[in-house]
Design a protein around this motif. Structure first.
Motif, mmCIF file in Angstrom:
data_model
loop_
_atom_site.group_PDB
_atom_site.id
_atom_site.type_symbol
_atom_site.label_atom_id
_atom_site.label_comp_id
_atom_site.label_asym_id
_atom_site.label_seq_id
_atom_site.Cartn_x
_atom_site.Cartn_y
_atom_site.Cartn_z
ATOM 1 N N SER A 74 0.942 -1.375 -0.094
ATOM 2 C CA SER A 74 0.109 0.153 0.133
ATOM 3 C C SER A 74 0.819 1.232 -0.043
ATOM 4 C CB SER A 74 -0.999 -0.238 1.277
ATOM 5 O OG SER A 74 -0.149 -0.119 2.657
ATOM 6 N N LEU A 75 2.140 1.219 0.318
ATOM 7 C CA LEU A 75 2.983 2.301 0.527
ATOM 8 C C LEU A 75 3.938 2.617 -0.924
ATOM 9 C CD1 LEU A 75 4.444 1.780 3.987
ATOM 10 C CD2 LEU A 75 2.431 3.138 3.277
ATOM 11 N N HIS A 76 3.748 1.481 -1.806
ATOM 12 C CA HIS A 76 4.621 1.658 -2.881
ATOM 13 C C HIS A 76 4.522 2.912 -4.030
ATOM 14 C CE1 HIS A 76 5.599 -3.045 -3.348
ATOM 15 N NE2 HIS A 76 6.075 -2.509 -1.875
ATOM 16 N N GLY A 77 3.169 3.021 -4.363
ATOM 17 C CA GLY A 77 3.179 4.146 -5.256
ATOM 18 C C GLY A 77 3.630 5.473 -4.655
ATOM 19 N N GLU A 78 3.234 5.915 -3.560
ATOM 20 C CA GLU A 78 3.570 6.962 -3.047
ATOM 21 C C GLU A 78 5.109 7.141 -2.765
ATOM 22 O OE1 GLU A 78 3.276 9.131 1.483
ATOM 23 O OE2 GLU A 78 1.453 8.096 0.801
ATOM 24 N N GLN A 79 5.832 6.037 -2.200
ATOM 25 C CA GLN A 79 7.136 6.157 -2.092
ATOM 26 C C GLN A 79 8.077 6.171 -3.406
ATOM 27 O OE1 GLN A 79 7.318 2.504 0.176
ATOM 28 N NE2 GLN A 79 7.390 3.687 2.165
ATOM 29 N N VAL A 80 7.419 5.524 -4.448
ATOM 30 C CA VAL A 80 8.047 5.485 -5.682
ATOM 31 C C VAL A 80 8.055 7.113 -6.333
ATOM 32 C CG1 VAL A 80 7.957 4.713 -8.246
ATOM 33 C CG2 VAL A 80 7.896 3.194 -6.305
ATOM 34 N N VAL A 81 6.650 7.542 -6.322
ATOM 35 C CA VAL A 81 6.737 9.009 -6.765
ATOM 36 C C VAL A 81 7.612 10.057 -6.150
ATOM 37 C CG1 VAL A 81 5.163 10.818 -6.916
ATOM 38 C CG2 VAL A 81 4.479 8.626 -7.808
ATOM 39 N N ALA A 82 7.736 9.789 -4.779
ATOM 40 C CA ALA A 82 8.713 10.855 -4.131
ATOM 41 C C ALA A 82 10.027 10.619 -4.390
ATOM 42 C CB ALA A 82 8.357 10.558 -2.463
ATOM 43 N N ALA A 83 10.443 9.335 -4.407
ATOM 44 C CA ALA A 83 11.815 9.166 -4.882
ATOM 45 C C ALA A 83 12.081 9.800 -6.372
ATOM 46 C CB ALA A 83 12.031 7.553 -5.021
ATOM 47 N N ALA A 84 11.122 9.387 -7.221
ATOM 48 C CA ALA A 84 11.436 9.994 -8.662
ATOM 49 C C ALA A 84 11.688 11.550 -8.558
ATOM 50 C CB ALA A 84 10.155 9.525 -9.579
ATOM 51 N N ARG A 85 10.865 12.108 -7.832
ATOM 52 C CA ARG A 85 10.753 13.659 -7.752
ATOM 53 C C ARG A 85 12.149 14.033 -7.088
ATOM 54 N NH1 ARG A 85 4.254 14.375 -6.075
ATOM 55 N NH2 ARG A 85 3.647 14.289 -8.235
ATOM 56 N N ALA A 86 12.448 13.397 -6.103
ATOM 57 C CA ALA A 86 13.965 13.442 -5.643
ATOM 58 C C ALA A 86 15.124 13.246 -6.510
ATOM 59 C CB ALA A 86 14.209 12.871 -4.328
ATOM 60 N N GLY A 87 14.844 12.740 -7.811
ATOM 61 C CA GLY A 87 15.938 12.391 -8.648
ATOM 62 C C GLY A 87 16.744 11.172 -8.420
ATOM 63 N N LYS A 88 16.049 10.147 -7.753
ATOM 64 C CA LYS A 88 16.591 8.991 -7.440
ATOM 65 C C LYS A 88 15.828 7.772 -8.313
ATOM 66 C CE LYS A 88 17.917 10.803 -3.352
ATOM 67 N NZ LYS A 88 19.175 11.222 -3.039
ATOM 68 N N ALA A 89 16.975 6.919 -8.739
ATOM 69 C CA ALA A 89 16.521 5.771 -9.366
ATOM 70 C C ALA A 89 15.689 4.996 -8.382
ATOM 71 C CB ALA A 89 17.867 5.061 -9.954
ATOM 72 N N THR A 116 15.625 5.986 -13.740
ATOM 73 C CA THR A 116 15.173 4.546 -14.079
ATOM 74 C C THR A 116 14.189 4.053 -13.079
ATOM 75 O OG1 THR A 116 17.396 4.154 -14.917
ATOM 76 C CG2 THR A 116 16.326 2.173 -14.019
ATOM 77 N N LEU A 117 13.188 3.331 -13.625
ATOM 78 C CA LEU A 117 12.611 2.595 -12.587
ATOM 79 C C LEU A 117 12.611 1.072 -12.973
ATOM 80 C CD1 LEU A 117 9.849 2.215 -10.794
ATOM 81 C CD2 LEU A 117 8.520 2.430 -12.753
ATOM 82 N N ALA A 118 12.713 0.069 -11.783
ATOM 83 C CA ALA A 118 12.566 -1.114 -12.219
ATOM 84 C C ALA A 118 11.659 -1.893 -11.266
ATOM 85 C CB ALA A 118 13.996 -1.841 -12.127
ATOM 86 N N VAL A 119 11.052 -2.870 -11.545
ATOM 87 C CA VAL A 119 10.045 -3.639 -10.893
ATOM 88 C C VAL A 119 10.533 -4.845 -10.611
ATOM 89 C CG1 VAL A 119 7.574 -4.196 -10.513
ATOM 90 C CG2 VAL A 119 8.139 -2.180 -11.453
ATOM 91 N N GLY A 120 10.802 -5.492 -9.251
ATOM 92 C CA GLY A 120 11.062 -6.890 -9.097
ATOM 93 C C GLY A 120 9.990 -7.881 -9.095
ATOM 94 N N HIS A 121 9.901 -8.539 -10.351
ATOM 95 C CA HIS A 121 9.039 -9.667 -10.463
ATOM 96 C C HIS A 121 10.033 -10.752 -11.445
ATOM 97 C CE1 HIS A 121 6.014 -12.098 -12.269
ATOM 98 N NE2 HIS A 121 5.304 -11.461 -11.646
#
Length: 147
Positions: A74-89, A116-121
């Motif tokens: 449930s936290l993934h979306g918010e955390q990914v968007v925040a990381a992207a906005r901070a310029g982190k892969a 870069t965005l990667a998803v573990g699957h």
């Protein structure tokens, strides 16, 4: 060497750090963000990562180049968007989001930030999955309602 932070140091987060720490010439974990520092202090010491309860501290740290998301779904979306906005892969464990809209927001945020965005699957390379992808692409499965 890419310095990364991991969000979540539960069972799977620990497995991810253990798989890399001291073994990779490309990636090392330098920090872990957890909700309860005292609860994870011993394992963090064994893994060689600093702890914080503050995601904003991780995001604002210029030495951290990448974020690995291993938190509750449930936290993934918010955390990914925040990381992207901070310029982190970003490497996010599955699922990327709980909704298609949320997943699209993650993809769009990373694209807009040029990270870069990667998803573990790890099952995507299995022969059965490759067969299903081919069958789907050739229209052999009919109307797909859920996958």
């Amino acid at each position: 060497m890419v310095d990364a932070a991991i969000l979540g140091l539960g069972w799977w987060g620990q497995a991810l750090v253990s798989a890399v720490q001291g073994k990779s010439e490309r990636l090392r974990f330098v920090k872990a963000e957890v909700p309860d520092v005292a609860k994870r202090a011993a394992v963090a010491g064994q893994l060689g990562v600093a702890l914080t309860e503050s995601y904003s501290e991780v995001l604002s740290d210029p030495s951290i180049q990448a974020i690995v998301v291993a938190t509750p779904h449930s936290l993934h979306g918010e955390q990914v968007v925040a990381a992207a906005r901070a310029g982190k892969a970003v490497f996010c464990e599955k699922p990327l989001s709980l909704t298609r809209e949320g997943a699209q927001q993650c993809v769009d945020a990373c694209a807009a930030a040029g990270v870069t965005l990667a998803v573990g699957h790890n099952r995507r390379f299995m022969p059965a999955i490759a067969y299903l992808q081919d069958a789907l692409g050739r229209g052999l499965l009919g109307q797909v309602l859920h996958l």
